[in-house]
Design an enzyme around this catalytic site. Structure first.
Site, PDB file in Angstrom:
ATOM      1  N   PHE A 199       0.866  -1.185   0.000  1.00 14.35           N
ATOM      2  CA  PHE A 199       0.000   0.000   0.000  1.00 14.35           C
ATOM      3  C   PHE A 199       0.902   1.234   0.000  1.00 14.35           C
ATOM      4  O   PHE A 199       1.869   1.287   0.760  1.00 14.35           O
ATOM      5  CB  PHE A 199      -0.875  -0.056   1.254  1.00 14.35           C
ATOM      6  CG  PHE A 199      -1.983   0.942   1.269  1.00 14.35           C
ATOM      7  CD1 PHE A 199      -3.134   0.744   0.520  1.00 14.35           C
ATOM      8  CD2 PHE A 199      -1.882   2.087   2.039  1.00 14.35           C
ATOM      9  CE1 PHE A 199      -4.167   1.667   0.546  1.00 14.35           C
ATOM     10  CE2 PHE A 199      -2.913   3.008   2.066  1.00 14.35           C
ATOM     11  CZ  PHE A 199      -4.058   2.802   1.318  1.00 14.35           C
ATOM     12  N   ASP A 229       2.687  -4.908   8.735  1.00 18.85           N
ATOM     13  CA  ASP A 229       1.461  -4.130   8.636  1.00 18.85           C
ATOM     14  C   ASP A 229       0.318  -5.136   8.560  1.00 18.85           C
ATOM     15  O   ASP A 229       0.262  -5.958   7.643  1.00 18.85           O
ATOM     16  CB  ASP A 229       1.501  -3.229   7.398  1.00 18.85           C
ATOM     17  CG  ASP A 229       0.317  -2.269   7.344  1.00 18.85           C
ATOM     18  OD1 ASP A 229      -0.774  -2.646   7.837  1.00 18.85           O
ATOM     19  OD2 ASP A 229       0.481  -1.156   6.812  1.00 18.85           O
ATOM     20  N   TYR A 264     -10.449   0.382  11.146  1.00 17.84           N
ATOM     21  CA  TYR A 264     -11.692   0.753  10.443  1.00 17.84           C
ATOM     22  C   TYR A 264     -12.030  -0.210   9.310  1.00 17.84           C
ATOM     23  O   TYR A 264     -13.047  -0.054   8.664  1.00 17.84           O
ATOM     24  CB  TYR A 264     -11.637   2.193   9.920  1.00 17.84           C
ATOM     25  CG  TYR A 264     -10.422   2.537   9.076  1.00 17.84           C
ATOM     26  CD1 TYR A 264     -10.329   2.131   7.750  1.00 17.84           C
ATOM     27  CD2 TYR A 264      -9.374   3.293   9.597  1.00 17.84           C
ATOM     28  CE1 TYR A 264      -9.226   2.456   6.983  1.00 17.84           C
ATOM     29  CE2 TYR A 264      -8.265   3.623   8.842  1.00 17.84           C
ATOM     30  CZ  TYR A 264      -8.193   3.197   7.525  1.00 17.84           C
ATOM     31  OH  TYR A 264      -7.092   3.509   6.774  1.00 17.84           O
ATOM     32  N   LYS A 265     -11.154  -1.186   9.063  1.00 20.59           N
ATOM     33  CA  LYS A 265     -11.425  -2.154   7.989  1.00 20.59           C
ATOM     34  C   LYS A 265     -12.200  -3.327   8.588  1.00 20.59           C
ATOM     35  O   LYS A 265     -13.346  -3.172   8.983  1.00 20.59           O
ATOM     36  CB  LYS A 265     -10.106  -2.553   7.330  1.00 20.59           C
ATOM     37  CG  LYS A 265      -9.481  -1.368   6.586  1.00 20.59           C
ATOM     38  CD  LYS A 265      -8.102  -1.622   6.031  1.00 20.59           C
ATOM     39  CE  LYS A 265      -7.633  -0.398   5.248  1.00 20.59           C
ATOM     40  NZ  LYS A 265      -6.212  -0.416   4.916  1.00 20.59           N
ATOM     41  N   ARG A 320     -12.201  -5.574  -6.603  1.00 21.96           N
ATOM     42  CA  ARG A 320     -11.809  -6.194  -5.340  1.00 21.96           C
ATOM     43  C   ARG A 320     -13.038  -6.451  -4.472  1.00 21.96           C
ATOM     44  O   ARG A 320     -13.892  -5.571  -4.318  1.00 21.96           O
ATOM     45  CB  ARG A 320     -10.833  -5.240  -4.636  1.00 21.96           C
ATOM     46  CG  ARG A 320     -10.142  -5.810  -3.441  1.00 21.96           C
ATOM     47  CD  ARG A 320      -9.108  -4.834  -2.934  1.00 21.96           C
ATOM     48  NE  ARG A 320      -9.751  -3.668  -2.311  1.00 21.96           N
ATOM     49  CZ  ARG A 320      -9.182  -2.930  -1.356  1.00 21.96           C
ATOM     50  NH1 ARG A 320      -7.954  -3.214  -0.944  1.00 21.96           N
ATOM     51  NH2 ARG A 320      -9.811  -1.905  -0.835  1.00 21.96           N
TER      52      ARG A 320
HETATM   53  C1  LIG Z   1      -5.509   0.798   4.714  1.00 14.85           C
HETATM   54  C2  LIG Z   1      -4.032   0.730   4.855  1.00 14.85           C
HETATM   55  C3  LIG Z   1      -3.311   1.772   5.439  1.00 14.85           C
HETATM   56  C4  LIG Z   1      -4.034   3.022   5.854  1.00 14.85           C
HETATM   57  O1  LIG Z   1      -3.258   3.914   6.547  1.00 14.85           O
HETATM   58  P1  LIG Z   1      -3.948   5.190   7.206  1.00 14.85           P
HETATM   59  O2  LIG Z   1      -2.868   5.880   7.891  1.00 14.85           O
HETATM   60  O3  LIG Z   1      -5.057   4.702   8.078  1.00 14.85           O
HETATM   61  O4  LIG Z   1      -4.548   6.001   6.097  1.00 14.85           O
HETATM   62  C5  LIG Z   1      -1.951   1.612   5.588  1.00 14.85           C
HETATM   63  N1  LIG Z   1      -1.315   0.503   5.181  1.00 14.85           N
HETATM   64  C6  LIG Z   1      -1.995  -0.519   4.590  1.00 14.85           C
HETATM   65  C7  LIG Z   1      -1.257  -1.733   4.142  1.00 14.85           C
HETATM   66  C8  LIG Z   1      -3.353  -0.422   4.407  1.00 14.85           C
HETATM   67  O5  LIG Z   1      -4.020  -1.411   3.816  1.00 14.85           O
END
Ligand SMILES: *Cc1c(COP(=O)(O)O)cnc(C)c1O
Length: 411
Positions: free
Chosen positions: A127, A197, A222-223, A370
């Site tokens: 990401f 992560d 939040y996911k 997705r």
């Molecule tokens: C969703 C996601 C994020 C989101 O980071 P935020 O700081 O909450 O915007 C970071 N890393 C990964 C791998 C994600 O899937």
């Protein structure tokens, strides 16, 4: 094996041991929600929990609530509960800030533990914020080496210069999953530290941070956890690193004695030094409400249903629309998270057409549709119905209509 029918899917829902959890969530009428990997749905009692925090803890308790309502300790108390979902013993997780910021803190802390090494390793397919934060936290002092599914591999880039490796366990695009124990051991054998992560793992797959001997981890709430839009993230630091690890965002909530208001920073012992400033308590209330559901979830049962749902989706897609899409998510259970991605020549427009018909997934550039599968509130008949709509959208060609071509800011 017989091909599933809608009736056989309904049958599976009737026998599903997790079916009762659906009543704990608000699912809008006419919606099949396959995007809980991006923003989880609203738990049924979140609104009343937040209302309680607003009207009682804030409205009546006022500043007394920092002590009386446990506000001051929320990052630690909720941290231990999130930790239980990712195999972390107490005192190693705090809930705070965003995943991006927590990754910055973890990276900076890890680099202080490996001062003589000058390279960091990431995954080109990660990401973007993870890749950007690696750039931001390391600057010009470290060489950034990127692995990818097409090579180079981890074995190619690991040497005595590598201080830290940052990987997301489940790939946000393809759903491919790393073997956390094996990769952690490989990285540590090279003398480097491992940061995981878990944004697409927590609440999606069983995770055993302590069992894997992980060094650091971060992730979203939040996911899959349904903490609400912008809900606070978490950071894990293994106990053995906590006294030596420091992070540069030296805010007062990470101070050893914040209410002495001294003029110089002294990091608190333990995981508390990874806190920065005042926690956004209204957002914590949303996460706390969802954790009341998660406290009751058996992760092994969740994983079994997740695999059954994704297997079913893949099987139905391949039997009904094999000429229109390609399944890019691995078939092998050992390396699959809780999502399935389909490659389609356009991707965006068919997803927009699906969303118009109440089947909500998302689009990830350049060409992926997705679908996230959240076993607490998605059932087998939902999967059947979603593929039915997908087949109609693809076979009818309705997705080619002009109104589906205009891209929104958020995909
Ligand atoms: C969703 C996601 C994020 C989101 O980071 P935020 O700081 O909450 O915007 C970071 N890393 C990964 C791998 C994600 O899937």
């Amino acid at each position: 094996m017989t091909t599933p029918t809608r009736e056989s899917c309904v049958e599976l829902d009737v026998k599903d041991p997790l079916a009762g959890f659906r009543d704990d969530f608000v699912i809008p009428d006419g919606v099949i929600y396959l995007d809980g990997n991006s923003l989880g749905v609203l738990p049924a009692h979140t609104a009343s929990r937040i209302e309680h925090v607003v009207t009682q803890e804030w409205g009546q308790g006022l500043i007394r609530s920092w002590n009386d309502a446990g506000w001051f300790d929320k990052p630690r108390t909720l941290g231990d509960r999130v930790g239980a979902l990712v195999g972390a013993g107490p005192g190693q997780v705090v809930v705070c800030d965003s995943t991006s910021i927590n990754l910055f803190k973890a990276l900076a802390a890890a680099l202080t533990l490996r001062p003589d090494r000058h390279a960091v390793v990431g995954d080109r397919d990660n990401f973007p914020t993870d890749l950007y934060m690696m750039e931001g936290a390391t600057g010009s002092h470290h060489e950034r080496r990127l692995i990818s599914a097409d090579g180079p591999t981890l074995a190619d880039v690991l040497d005595e210069q590598v201080a830290v490796v940052v990987l997301t366990q489940v790939d946000y695009r393809t759903g491919r999953m790393y073997d956390m124990a094996a990769v952690t051991a490989q990285v540590q054998a090279a003398g480097a530290l491992m940061i995981w992560d878990l944004s697409h793992s927590v609440g999606a797959v069983p995770v055993d941070l302590d069992g894997c001997g992980a060094d650091f981890a971060v992730g979203c709430s939040y996911k899959y956890l349904n903490g609400g839009p912008g809900a606070p993230a978490f950071i894990y630091v293994a106990s053995r690193h906590q006294d030596a690890a420091t992070q540069p965002l030296a805010g007062w909530h990470g101070h050893a004695r914040p209410f002495e208001f001294t003029d110089s920073y002294e990091p608190a012992p333990g995981i508390t030094r990874f806190l920065v400033g005042t926690p956004p308590l209204l957002s914590y209330a949303g996460l706390e409400a969802s954790l009341e559901i998660w406290d009751r979830v058996d992760m092994a049962a969740l994983r079994a249903k997740s695999l059954a749902l994704t297997d079913l989706f893949i099987e139905l897609v391949e039997s009904r629309v094999p000429d229109h899409v390609e399944v890019v998510t691995p078939r092998d259970h050992a390396v699959r998270g809780s999502q399935v991605s389909l490659r389609h020549e356009d991707g965006y427009a068919p997803m927009a057409a699906l969303i118009e018909r109440g089947v909500i997934g998302d689009f990830r550039a350049p060409d992926l549709m997705r679908f996230g599968f959240t076993p607490l509130y998605v059932g087998y008949a939902d999967v059947w119905d979603a593929v039915d709509v997908l087949a109609d959208v693809l076979e009818s060609g309705v997705w080619r209509e002009a109104r589906f071509a205009t891209r929104n800011a958020v995909t």
